[in-house]
Design an enzyme around this catalytic site. Structure first.
Site, PDB file in Angstrom:
ATOM      1  N   SER A   1       0.722  -1.345   0.088  1.00  0.00           N
ATOM      2  CA  SER A   1       0.199  -0.002   0.080  1.00  0.00           C
ATOM      3  C   SER A   1       0.903   1.180   0.294  1.00  0.00           C
ATOM      4  O   SER A   1       2.173   1.327   0.455  1.00  0.00           O
ATOM      5  CB  SER A   1      -0.905  -0.003   1.241  1.00  0.00           C
ATOM      6  OG  SER A   1      -1.363   1.127   1.406  1.00  0.00           O
TER       7      SER A   1
ATOM      8  N   TYR B   1      -2.665  -0.144   9.854  1.00  0.00           N
ATOM      9  CA  TYR B   1      -2.805  -0.744   8.340  1.00  0.00           C
ATOM     10  C   TYR B   1      -1.533  -0.855   7.713  1.00  0.00           C
ATOM     11  O   TYR B   1      -1.059  -1.725   7.108  1.00  0.00           O
ATOM     12  CB  TYR B   1      -4.048  -0.199   7.904  1.00  0.00           C
ATOM     13  CG  TYR B   1      -4.025  -0.508   6.410  1.00  0.00           C
ATOM     14  CD1 TYR B   1      -4.525  -1.762   5.894  1.00  0.00           C
ATOM     15  CD2 TYR B   1      -3.571   0.452   5.213  1.00  0.00           C
ATOM     16  CE1 TYR B   1      -4.474  -2.162   4.608  1.00  0.00           C
ATOM     17  CE2 TYR B   1      -3.559   0.045   4.097  1.00  0.00           C
ATOM     18  CZ  TYR B   1      -3.983  -1.162   3.548  1.00  0.00           C
ATOM     19  OH  TYR B   1      -4.249  -1.373   2.352  1.00  0.00           O
TER      20      TYR B   1
END
Length: 326
Positions: free
Chosen positions: A130, A157
């Site tokens: 990501s 995350y």
């Protein structure tokens, strides 16, 4: 004849689109997804229904963190390529639900790597990382480069995604199978995730409700259309690093757009103006994302083609059709 490609997260936004593109080019695809309720499971089931009648596609409702199940699936089907997209997504969700990320993102990634390392003749593991690994980095005149340090995540995350990259780096060295981590920048389009801003804004605008604009509207994102993302994924899959090689590659549009510009473009696509309530930034959010995609372009010829206005119009048209709204 190459063996089947395993796609984890096949009921998810990117996994669904990737599996379809693989089928279109003649591949056999094995899909895996636990189909959890992080967002409306009926949307995930609807994505899966689009594979009905495709004999080259088989689906397994399973937990990627189930190490034995994943190893058996890979071994019994002669899988030598894996596109690992299953993960617990969401920056804000990780603030309140941290343990969901431990199983799916950390244990799940380790489980998939274990299955790959024991697979005879294994060729390539491509997995989802990501852009959040870059942290809250100021956006200058150039995109975020893969060579920059990624040591200051601002959400759990992001930390789990960076941890996956480090785990893959160690496994590639220890066990000698090629791996590529793709740092996705904001992905949007038809069949997208309802927790994403463009989707939730559309929900509220269509319902005549106000939208909350975080960061006082001053944030920017490198919005990347789903078809362009899938082209990049398959390009990376087809160009594995050498045996024992591991790399991370940005995959984005390389044209960051301000949040207010995105909202204006979305309003045009929907044909309605939104009532906006300005809010401060939320914990875990970053100010801007901006992909330097030169490495992926050099490797595969990657060149995003769908501009934001066209992409959001396609999304709005899909939304009206899917939810049967005017």
């Amino acid at each position: 004849m190459a063996g089947p490609v395993l796609v984890t997260g096949a009921a998810g936004f990117i996994g669904h689109a990737t599996a379809h593109r693989l089928l279109e080019r003649g591949e056999t695809v094995i899909g895996v997804d636990i189909v959890n309720d992080y967002y409306d499971p009926s949307l995930k089931e609807a994505r899966l229904s689009t594979f009905n009648g495709r004999r080259e596609f088989s689906f397994h409702r399973a937990d990627i963190a189930d190490t034995e199940a994943m190893a058996k699936l890979v071994r019994d089907n002669g899988v030598t390529r894996v596109v690992h997209l299953a993960a617990q997504a969401g920056v804000r969700y990780s603030i309140d639900n941290p343990m969901a990320y431990e199983r799916s993102n950390l244990a799940g990634h380790l489980s998939i790597m274990e299955a790959c390392r024991h697979a005879p003749g294994f060729e390539h593991l491509v997995y989802a990382s990501s852009s959040s690994v870059y942290g809250d980095k100021p956006m200058g005149g150039q995109g975020f480069s893969e060579d920059e340090p990624s040591v200051d995540p601002v959400s759990l995350y992001a930390a789990t995604k960076r941890a996956c990259e480090l785990m893959s780096q160690s496994y590639a060295k220890l066990y000698g199978f090629p791996q590529t981590g793709l740092r996705f920048f904001t992905v949007y389009g038809p069949w997208g995730r309802p927790d994403m801003a463009y989707f939730s804004f559309t929900n509220r605008i269509m319902a005549g409700e106000s939208i909350e604009v975080y960061g006082e509207g001053k944030m920017a994102r490198d919005f990347t259309y789903i078809d362009d993302i899938v082209t990049g994924i398959l390009g990376a899959l087809d160009h594995p690093p050498e045996q024992g090689g591991h790399r991370v590659l940005n995959i984005g549009d390389s044209h960051p757009v301000g949040l207010m510009e995105m909202i204006s473009t979305l309003e045009n696509a929907i044909g309605r103006e939104a009532v906006k309530i300005m809010k401060p930034m939320q914990p875990g959010d970053v100010t801007a994302t901006y992909a330097d995609v030169s490495k992926l372009r050099e490797l595969t010829g990657y060149q995003p083609k769908v501009m934001l206005a066209e992409g959001l119009q396609r999304f709005a048209d899909w939304y009206r059709d899917y939810y049967r709204v005017g």
